[in-house]
Design an enzyme around this catalytic site. Sequence first.
Site, mmCIF file in Angstrom:
data_model
loop_
_atom_site.group_PDB
_atom_site.id
_atom_site.type_symbol
_atom_site.label_atom_id
_atom_site.label_comp_id
_atom_site.label_asym_id
_atom_site.label_seq_id
_atom_site.Cartn_x
_atom_site.Cartn_y
_atom_site.Cartn_z
ATOM 1 N N GLU A 33 -5.829 -3.409 -1.276
ATOM 2 C CA GLU A 33 -6.272 -4.574 -0.497
ATOM 3 C C GLU A 33 -7.424 -5.325 -1.167
ATOM 4 O OE1 GLU A 33 -5.592 -1.589 0.642
ATOM 5 O OE2 GLU A 33 -4.682 -1.652 2.644
ATOM 6 N N THR B 88 0.860 -1.185 0.000
ATOM 7 C CA THR B 88 0.000 0.000 0.000
ATOM 8 C C THR B 88 0.891 1.227 0.000
ATOM 9 O OG1 THR B 88 -0.048 -0.007 2.388
ATOM 10 C CG2 THR B 88 -1.859 -1.110 1.291
ATOM 11 N N TRP C 276 -19.262 14.680 12.526
ATOM 12 C CA TRP C 276 -18.249 14.567 11.472
ATOM 13 C C TRP C 276 -18.322 15.735 10.490
ATOM 14 C CZ3 TRP C 276 -18.318 8.710 9.737
ATOM 15 C CH2 TRP C 276 -17.673 7.954 10.713
ATOM 16 N N LYS D 176 -13.737 15.343 13.499
ATOM 17 C CA LYS D 176 -14.834 15.162 14.442
ATOM 18 C C LYS D 176 -14.904 16.380 15.350
ATOM 19 C CE LYS D 176 -17.182 11.211 16.113
ATOM 20 N NZ LYS D 176 -17.142 9.877 16.656
HETATM 21 P P1 AMP Z 1 -4.803 2.606 -3.133
HETATM 22 O O1 AMP Z 1 -4.825 1.397 -2.259
HETATM 23 O O2 AMP Z 1 -3.514 3.369 -3.082
HETATM 24 O O3 AMP Z 1 -5.239 2.273 -4.515
HETATM 25 O O4 AMP Z 1 -5.848 3.645 -2.584
HETATM 26 C C1 AMP Z 1 -7.179 3.263 -2.373
HETATM 27 C C2 AMP Z 1 -7.947 4.460 -1.917
HETATM 28 O O5 AMP Z 1 -8.043 5.426 -2.968
HETATM 29 C C3 AMP Z 1 -9.376 4.144 -1.555
HETATM 30 O O6 AMP Z 1 -9.491 3.618 -0.245
HETATM 31 C C4 AMP Z 1 -10.020 5.503 -1.700
HETATM 32 O O7 AMP Z 1 -9.786 6.318 -0.565
HETATM 33 C C5 AMP Z 1 -9.288 6.099 -2.897
HETATM 34 N N1 AMP Z 1 -10.068 5.846 -4.112
HETATM 35 C C6 AMP Z 1 -9.925 4.854 -5.009
HETATM 36 N N2 AMP Z 1 -10.824 4.975 -6.004
HETATM 37 C C7 AMP Z 1 -11.570 6.065 -5.734
HETATM 38 C C8 AMP Z 1 -12.670 6.716 -6.359
HETATM 39 N N3 AMP Z 1 -13.187 6.292 -7.513
HETATM 40 N N4 AMP Z 1 -13.177 7.824 -5.749
HETATM 41 C C9 AMP Z 1 -12.669 8.287 -4.595
HETATM 42 N N5 AMP Z 1 -11.634 7.722 -3.959
HETATM 43 C C10 AMP Z 1 -11.086 6.620 -4.510
#
Ligand code: AMP
Length: 541
Positions: free
Chosen positions: A330, A184, A444, A439
Site C-alpha cells: 500500500e 496485497t 499486549w 491482548k
Molecule cells: P507486503 O505488503 O506483502 O509487502 O507486506 C508488508 C508488511 O511486511 C509490513 O506491513 C510489515 O508487517 C512487513 N515488513 C515489511 N518490511 C519489514 C521490515 N523491514 N521489518 C519487519 N517487517 C516488515
Amino acid sequence: MIPMMNSQLTITSLMKHAEQINGAVEVVSVTADNPRHRYTYRDAFARVRQLANALSAIGLEQGDTVATFAWNDYRHLEIYYAVSCSGMVCHTINPRLFPEQIEYIVNHGRDKWIFVDLTMVPLLESLHHVMPEVKGFVVMTDQAHMPDTSLPNAHCYEALIAEHTAEFEWPDLDENTPSALCYTSGTTGNPKGVMYTHRSTLLHCYASIAPDVFGLSVTDVALPIVPMFHVNGWGLVYSAPMTGAKLVMPGPKMGCGETLCTLINEEKITVSAGVPTVWLALLDYLKKSGSTIESLNRLTVGGAACPFVIYDDFRTKYGVDVQQGWGMTEMNPLGTFNGNAPETVSALPADQYDKMRLKQGRPVFGVEMKIVDADNKALPWDGISAGAVKVRGPWIINEYYNYDGQTLDDDGWFETGDVACIDEYGYMQITDRVKDVIKSGGEWISSIELENCAVNHPKVAEAAVVGMPHPTWSERPLLLVILQEGESLTREEMLGWFEGKVAKWWIPEECLFVDTLPHTATGKLSKKDIRAQYADFSWPS
Ligand code: AMP
C-alpha cells in the site's frame, strides 16, 4: 496562473530521459531461454515502442489492464514501460499465490491480456478456464522456445513485436493516470488491489534514490532480487534507468545463491535489494563455496525483519553494508529506511549501534508517520511506547481498487497493521502486527518476540505464536513448534525455556509440537490459517 511549469510526473518522461541520457548503459538479464541476455537502455526503449504498437494492434486501449506472470528480466521491463506509458495498467501477479487467489485477482483486476514467462505457462494452462475476460496470452520467449501450449489465443512475444516498428507516439498522460496494479498478499480475507499512479511512482522513485536511502547513482550496478511482481520490485526498475545505474536481473534464479554470487562477481554489482530468504541463500552459498563478493558494497533487506546473522555476516565477513527498509504494498512500498548512519548513531557503543541498525529505520521524506494507542491518541517517540503505525503521503494508498470498505481512517491516515515504537532519533522498530498482537488481561503481548525466543532454542526449527480466546484473560498465547529433525523436547522443557527471557505473564499458556505450519504465498507465517486450523483448540483445565 501557476508561476512554475506544471509538467506532468509520468513514467513516460522518465523513460524518455533514460533513453536520451543513459541510453548506452547496459541491462543484463537471466531468462528461461537465455542464461545471460545483454543490451542497453536504448535497445530496451526501442523495443518498448514496438511492443506499444503491438498492444494497440491486439486491440488494447487506454485504461485496459494487462497482467504479467513473470520474473525479473528485460522482457518484463519492456512490458512495464509499454503498458504504463500507453495509458494502460500493468497488473503484476505473484505466481506463488494460491490458485483461488490468482483466479480472484485476475477477474477482480479485469485483466484483458496476460503476458506469461515460459516457466509459468503450465500454471496458466491449469487456470485459464476460470478467467473469462482474458482475450489472449503472450508467452515471453522467442520462436525457437515457443512451447506447444493449450492456452487459447497464445502468441510468441518476439514474433509479436517483430511485426511492428519502433516508431510510436506516446499519449500525453495526466500524472494521476493509473500505471500499475498489485494485490496485497492477503494474510487476511480476499487480496486487495493497490493501484499505483504515474505520479506516485515518480515521487517514490525520487525519494528512493536519495543518498540516505538506496543512494543510487550512474556509477552503480543494481541487482534487484525483489520480484517485479511484488510492489514493482521496490521501484528499482524505475530508479535504475532514472539515474543511469546499470541494471542486472536474475530472472527465475532469484533464490539461487550460486547464480547471485556469479552475477555479483561477473557484472560487478555494487547494490542489491531483497527479502531475508535470498540473503540467507547467498550467505549459505558463500560459506560452502568460499567465494567472495568484492564489488558489492551495500544491500537492502526488506519485506520482513532483518535477522542478525544477515546484518553481521555480510558486514564482518564480506565487507557489505546491510541496510534495512520497511514498507508495504500500500506504500509503493517505501516507508522507512535504515541506511547510512548519522553521527549520533555512529558514536554509539558497538552493541547499541547494532541494535540501532537492526531497527526498521527512519521515515523517508514524503512519508508522514505516527504511532497511536487504542483511542487513536498519538504516542510519544521515546523508543518504548508501542502503538499502531499510521502513515500518509503522496505514494500511499488512498483507496483500494474497486473496494466497498473504508481504506483510510476518518482523519485520512492509512493504518499499516504494524505495531511499533519510534525512538527520539526517529528510528521505528516493529514490535508486532496489529492482528498478531495478543491482548491478555488488557495488555499486549508480542507474538514476534515469543517466536524469536522460541526459535533461539537449539532444538527448535520453526515456531508460531497465536492469541487464542481465554475465559479469564480474554486471550492467551498458544505456541506451535516444529522441532529440528531427530530432536525431542517435552512441553515443560519448551515452556521452561522462556523463564527469565520474557515477562512471566508472557510465557505461552500451552505448547503443541506440530509437523508443519501454514505459510502465505510470500513465505510468511499465515496467522489467519493457524487460527482457523486451531479454532477448536481448548486450554487444558
Ligand atoms: P507486503 O505488503 O506483502 O509487502 O507486506 C508488508 C508488511 O511486511 C509490513 O506491513 C510489515 O508487517 C512487513 N515488513 C515489511 N518490511 C519489514 C521490515 N523491514 N521489518 C519487519 N517487517 C516488515
